[in-house]
Scaffold this motif. Sequence first.
Motif, PDB file in Angstrom:
ATOM      1  N   PRO A  58       0.818  -1.230   0.000  1.00 21.73           N
ATOM      2  CA  PRO A  58       0.000   0.000   0.000  1.00 21.73           C
ATOM      3  C   PRO A  58       0.844   1.270   0.000  1.00 21.73           C
ATOM      4  O   PRO A  58       0.533   2.221  -0.709  1.00 21.73           O
ATOM      5  CB  PRO A  58      -0.823  -0.136   1.285  1.00 21.73           C
ATOM      6  N   LEU A  99      -6.777  -6.504   0.028  1.00 20.07           N
ATOM      7  CA  LEU A  99      -6.279  -5.281   0.662  1.00 20.07           C
ATOM      8  C   LEU A  99      -7.360  -4.687   1.562  1.00 20.07           C
ATOM      9  O   LEU A  99      -8.473  -4.427   1.123  1.00 20.07           O
ATOM     10  CB  LEU A  99      -5.870  -4.266  -0.414  1.00 20.07           C
ATOM     11  N   TRP A 115      -4.983   0.384   2.968  1.00 20.30           N
ATOM     12  CA  TRP A 115      -5.009   1.226   1.764  1.00 20.30           C
ATOM     13  C   TRP A 115      -4.963   2.704   2.132  1.00 20.30           C
ATOM     14  O   TRP A 115      -4.113   3.453   1.643  1.00 20.30           O
ATOM     15  CB  TRP A 115      -6.271   0.915   0.961  1.00 20.30           C
TER      16      TRP A 115
END
Length: 550
Positions: free
Chosen positions: A303, A402, A407
């Motif tokens: 990320p 994710l 994120w």
Amino acid sequence: MTAAPGTRRPTAPSPGGNALAGTRTLIRFALRRDRVRLPVWVLALTLATLMTADSLGTLYSDPEDRANAVASVDSPAGLAMSGPRHYLVDDGLGSILAHQMLGFTAVLVGLMSVLIVTRHTRAEEETGRAELVRSAVVGRHAHLAAALSVAALANLVLALLLAVGLTGLGLEGVDAGGSLVYGVAHAGAGLVFAGVAAVTVQVTAHTRGASGFALAAIGVAYVLRAAGDSGDGDVLSWLSPVGWAQRSYPYVDDRWWPPALCLVCAAACAAAGFALSTRRDVGAGLRAEKLGRPRATAALTTPVGLALRLHRGMLAGFGAGLFLMGAMYGAILGDAEDMLAGVDEIEEALDRIGGADVVESFASMVMIVLAVVASVYVVLAALRPRSEETAGRAEPLLATGLSRTRWAGGHLAVALGGGTAVLALAGLGFGLAGAASTGDIGLLPELLGAALVYAPALWVTAGVAAVLLGWFPRAVRAAWIVPVFAFVVGYLGQILRFPAWTEDLSPFGHVPRLPADDLAPTPLLLLTCVAAGLVWLGLAGFRRRDLDMK
């Protein structure tokens, strides 16, 4: 199959149809969408100019003060920060205002114009709205024509408000004719950069790239102006639209032909933009997209690595800009005592800041400006997840393994680390140039440290943006209150003598003002804890709320 007798075949539209069809409707739509944004821009620029003019009337109330002010900037460093030497032949309040403010506000007007054009052209194509609109009776050039029309309208309204407002102040040396030239000079510079944006939106397929190219042009124009005004000749200044605007010399010569030169350049750039738009497809740019790697690098699979890739252009731009800005302030550090001598309000503000000498006090005052500019990057970076979300690019990523926290946390990590990095570059530029101008090499580590102590305040700014992103996504623009308030109370408040409690409302007000003050670690630790709490709270809210799906 043939047509029935007596019926007519439908005729195809003429290949040379009206390319501007629908422009009026798009202008109304653009004004409707920007019904808050444009008035805020125009009124903020107008009020800032009027407040500055009024404060100059207080600072330089008698001829001796004005003569000292004129003499204080008559040096290469002072002219680079302000404008051409020709303004110094007159010590009226009008010439002082134009000399000190016109170049700076012309840059802000250019920024406003660039954002208007890119918002209503390239952003519309990038989101797919332009293609939908063009399926109706809308000409190929309608979007660009509407965007340029709105930018021109905003600049003209600003010019009129500046002319009327400055004339109404009734200050000595600020007459109606000079005020009108002053306003028109701003509009001329703004129209040039609107034309530049009309070209850059044709080059790249991305809004941020188009804005970045146009903003780089503004930066180059300002640097050319500064280099030309600080040297023996002014050839470089004539290569800059900012230099053209300043050479209208409002309140001194009241020239009209430099703004006319701006109009010619703006028309040429706009014409080039229209011509280039016919050489590309809708949604595409003239610059071919580079092919990516066959396989993603290891960094892009994380990320933080993905966020850094998305932020790298803006991070590099702010880093270079703040390094240059710090160097420009550092270049006048050696002349600070002479420049500020005799200006009672400034000297009193520096006395309240403290410090062993004027250099340390002035450096501490400048440092808040650099920190606030760095916080602008932090807000932009911290709010990037919201733009990714509303554009529909977050949904495919979050549909994988994710998590939301990782994120959004990647973007916030880049905002925190990137803000600290650009702050360090600002301090490095300030220290290098300051050490060169004063001959004191010890200023380099002092000013670098003075910049870095503002990092916890930047982290609190990112934390505020994170809370808005997580809990109040429709109000994320309120994050801009933090840097604006910090500048008003931290910089202008020292000069205008705001109450001390107003500075306590800003995270920047709790930072020790090095090198004038001593380092106090307790406020920095508390700010760091507050920032960590705000980031945690923002991520918790983002994990629980619904996303804007596309």
